[in-house]
Write an enzyme that holds these catalytic residues in place. Structure first.
Site, PDB file in Angstrom:
ATOM      1  N   GLY A 241       0.827  -1.196   0.000  1.00 51.19           N
ATOM      2  CA  GLY A 241       0.000   0.000   0.000  1.00 51.19           C
ATOM      3  C   GLY A 241       0.860   1.244   0.000  1.00 51.19           C
ATOM      4  O   GLY A 241       2.089   1.185   0.060  1.00 51.19           O
ATOM      5  N   SER A 242       0.208   2.379  -0.094  1.00 54.14           N
ATOM      6  CA  SER A 242       0.909   3.659  -0.051  1.00 54.14           C
ATOM      7  C   SER A 242       0.073   4.639   0.753  1.00 54.14           C
ATOM      8  O   SER A 242      -1.149   4.490   0.866  1.00 54.14           O
ATOM      9  CB  SER A 242       1.159   4.193  -1.462  1.00 54.14           C
ATOM     10  N   GLY A 243       0.738   5.615   1.325  1.00 54.39           N
ATOM     11  CA  GLY A 243       0.045   6.595   2.151  1.00 54.39           C
ATOM     12  C   GLY A 243       0.711   7.936   2.061  1.00 54.39           C
ATOM     13  O   GLY A 243       1.543   8.184   1.179  1.00 54.39           O
ATOM     14  N   GLN A 244       0.346   8.803   3.006  1.00 58.34           N
ATOM     15  CA  GLN A 244       0.847  10.167   2.958  1.00 58.34           C
ATOM     16  C   GLN A 244       2.342  10.258   3.219  1.00 58.34           C
ATOM     17  O   GLN A 244       2.982  11.238   2.854  1.00 58.34           O
ATOM     18  CB  GLN A 244       0.095  11.047   3.964  1.00 58.34           C
ATOM     19  N   PHE A 245       2.933   9.229   3.849  1.00 61.17           N
ATOM     20  CA  PHE A 245       4.344   9.295   4.195  1.00 61.17           C
ATOM     21  C   PHE A 245       5.227   8.472   3.262  1.00 61.17           C
ATOM     22  O   PHE A 245       6.438   8.577   3.318  1.00 61.17           O
ATOM     23  CB  PHE A 245       4.561   8.811   5.632  1.00 61.17           C
ATOM     24  N   GLY A 246       4.654   7.620   2.456  1.00 57.41           N
ATOM     25  CA  GLY A 246       5.455   6.764   1.600  1.00 57.41           C
ATOM     26  C   GLY A 246       4.718   5.484   1.270  1.00 57.41           C
ATOM     27  O   GLY A 246       3.484   5.455   1.211  1.00 57.41           O
ATOM     28  N   VAL A 248       4.355   1.040   1.790  1.00 53.87           N
ATOM     29  CA  VAL A 248       4.572  -0.106   2.673  1.00 53.87           C
ATOM     30  C   VAL A 248       4.754  -1.341   1.804  1.00 53.87           C
ATOM     31  O   VAL A 248       3.937  -1.614   0.914  1.00 53.87           O
ATOM     32  CB  VAL A 248       3.398  -0.311   3.647  1.00 53.87           C
ATOM     33  N   ASP A 354      -2.017   9.789  16.737  1.00 54.37           N
ATOM     34  CA  ASP A 354      -2.654   9.629  15.419  1.00 54.37           C
ATOM     35  C   ASP A 354      -3.396   8.295  15.353  1.00 54.37           C
ATOM     36  O   ASP A 354      -3.249   7.533  14.398  1.00 54.37           O
ATOM     37  CB  ASP A 354      -1.603   9.723  14.311  1.00 54.37           C
TER      38      ASP A 354
END
Length: 505
Positions: A241-246, A248, A354
């Site tokens: 997956g991907s998110g706001q920080f990079g 996975v 968070d």
């Protein structure tokens, strides 16, 4: 004289592993350098393996559940130096000595070494484990009582239902269900009820299978103190997956160990800030927290290496086909598991900052663990959909307590507010809270004491817990320990036990 020397050698041999006669030319030793252990702190302690373990490095020792081991060194909390006391059952050669994860073994002849003893697990967890399809009627476990410290409970699978009995204890010693039959030890208790039901719902059969295998505290003995590792030891196999920080990734460390790798966008954090926070995070150890293993920070992208949870984030899980089919029982269970992990952070005076479904990960056998605790303090975020600018920092406004929005001061009580939003995500199968509202509108509405409305499928009891988390006065919000037991006991009145005298209330 020769007899005296032989007896002396038999006494000293366990304390001198480097001179062991077992390390002869007929034995294939995978790691000769591991034969000499560091200075031992305690000798002669014999242990039983609770789970299988496959060596990850040349210094490790492979073993199988039930193997007998002698622990020679306990200098490090997570990794002990040990030797095999018996030959492998299939007759194959094996390394004689090496490092083992300490949470995979229990002292021989101790209660913890019994296959039917599951320690301090709750009633709901006992039910979940006994209801695995691999267990059959009569499968059982004994656990430490939740309500009575120092006492025990028996949980038994009876068809499709789990029954619970309180094992009573005499002041002068002894255990019993009814006073007409008293046992001096729990082993005698188990031995008797495996021969006859004698008032139980069924005769005890095989111990409940221990399917939930704990994660070792570190990647290996070598990374206990030196956890900046060579990034060449990490293979990135599959993007999860991907998110706001990079991103996975599912990865492989040292060609042996599956791990999760979070690759961070360049500039998303200051490495020095992260390392300070990570040093604290690495020492936080709980079954419901993701274990931080190692980092690669010497060049971009920064890698964060953790234990692997194959089903991704709880947010994604709730929104996909599998998660959308779960029922209230499973939803309450996942909430209870998160509360358990957060209760541990609470006990260590540590704040998540968070907490949300996107930061809870899903593993095999319906295991849920809290991730990314503390990282919100060091990330430089730019996702405007979730993190909005407030006082020159960015916050996940829809999950953040009003007092934290106003003053940028976080506490464990602001985490409790976020947990209430997480409960909303769970019961709505991953819907965005305050859907259709901007962050600014949410802040304005909260100032007017607005709260998320009760979802149509949400029981009043569950919604009441959410409302408690959203108390305007932080001090009036429940502790995570209180939330944990409320959720674990959520179905207490819906029991299906047949023996009211022995049923645990």
């Amino acid at each position: 004289m020769s007899n005296i020397c032989q007896r002396l050698w038999e006494y000293l041999e366990p304390y001198l592993p480097c001179l062991s006669t077992e390390a002869d030319k007929s034995t294939v030793i995978e790691n000769p350098g591991a034969l000499c252990s560091p200075q031992s702190q305690r000798h002669g302690h014999y242990f039983v393996a609770l789970f299988d373990y496959q060596a990850r490095t040349a210094e490790d020792l492979s073993f199988r559940a039930g193997d007998k081991l002698q622990v020679l060194d306990t200098l490090h909390e997570g990794w002990w130096f040990a030797r095999h006391l018996e030959k492998r059952r299939d007759g194959s050669s094996q390394q004689l000595q090496g490092y083992i994860p300490s949470n995979y073994v229990a002292e021989d002849r101790s209660l913890q070494a019994e296959p039917w003893f599951f320690g301090a697990i709750g009633r709901s967890d006992a039910e979940k484990q006994l209801l695995y399809s691999e267990n059959k009627t009569g499968s059982f476990l004994i656990r430490e009582s939740e309500s009575q410290k120092g006492e025990f409970s028996l949980s038994v699978l009876d068809g499709a239902v789990v029954k619970h009995y309180r094992i009573k204890r005499l002041d002068e010693g002894g255990f019993f269900l009814t006073r007409r039959r008293i046992f001096s030890t729990l082993n005698e208790f188990v031995s008797h009820y495996t021969k006859t039901s004698d008032g139980l719902c069924v005769k005890l059969g095989k111990p409940c299978l221990k399917i939930q295998v704990p994660a070792p505290f570190d990647l290996s003995y070598k990374t206990v103190d030196q956890w900046e590792i060579d990034r060449n030891s990490i293979q990135l196999l599959k993007r999860l997956g991907s998110g706001q920080f990079g991103e996975v990734w599912e990865g492989l460390w040292n060609n042996t160990t599956p791990v999760a790798v979070k690759t961070l966008k360049p500039g998303s954090m200051d490495p020095n800030d992260f390392l300070r926070e990570a040093q604290i995070m690495k020492n936080l150890r709980h079954p419901k927290l993701i274990q931080l293993y190692a980092v690669c920070t010497l060049e971009d992208p920064i890698y964060i290496i953790t234990e692997l949870m194959r089903h991704g984030s709880l947010q994604e899980y709730l929104q996909n086909d599998t998660g959308s089919k779960i029922h209230l029982t499973q939803q309450v269970d996942m909430a209870a598991q998160v509360a358990s992990g957060m209760a541990y952070l609470e006990s260590r005076n540590y704040i998540h900052r968070d907490l949300a479904a996107r930061n809870v990960l899903v593993g095999e056998h319906n295991i849920y663990k809290v991730a990314d605790f503390g990282l919100a303090r060091v990330f430089k975020v730019d996702n405007e959909d979730i993190y909005e600018s407030r006082h020159e920092i960015k916050l996940p406004v829809k999950w953040t307590a009003p007092e934290a929005i106003r003053s940028n001061k976080f506490s464990i009580k602001s985490d409790v507010w976020s947990f209430g939003i997480l409960l909303y995500e769970i019961i709505t199968y991953g819907k965005m809270p305050y859907s259709g509202m901007t962050g600014a509108q949410v802040i304005q509405m909260l100032a007017q004491n607005y709260r998320l409305p009760q979802p149509s499928n949400c029981p009043q009891q569950f919604y009441n817990i959410m409302l408690e988390c959203w108390n305007a006065e932080p001090k009036e919000r429940p502790t995570f320990e209180t939330l944990r037991w409320k959720l674990e006991d959520y179905f207490e009145t819906d029991s299906s036990y047949s023996d009211a005298n022995n049923f645990i209330r």
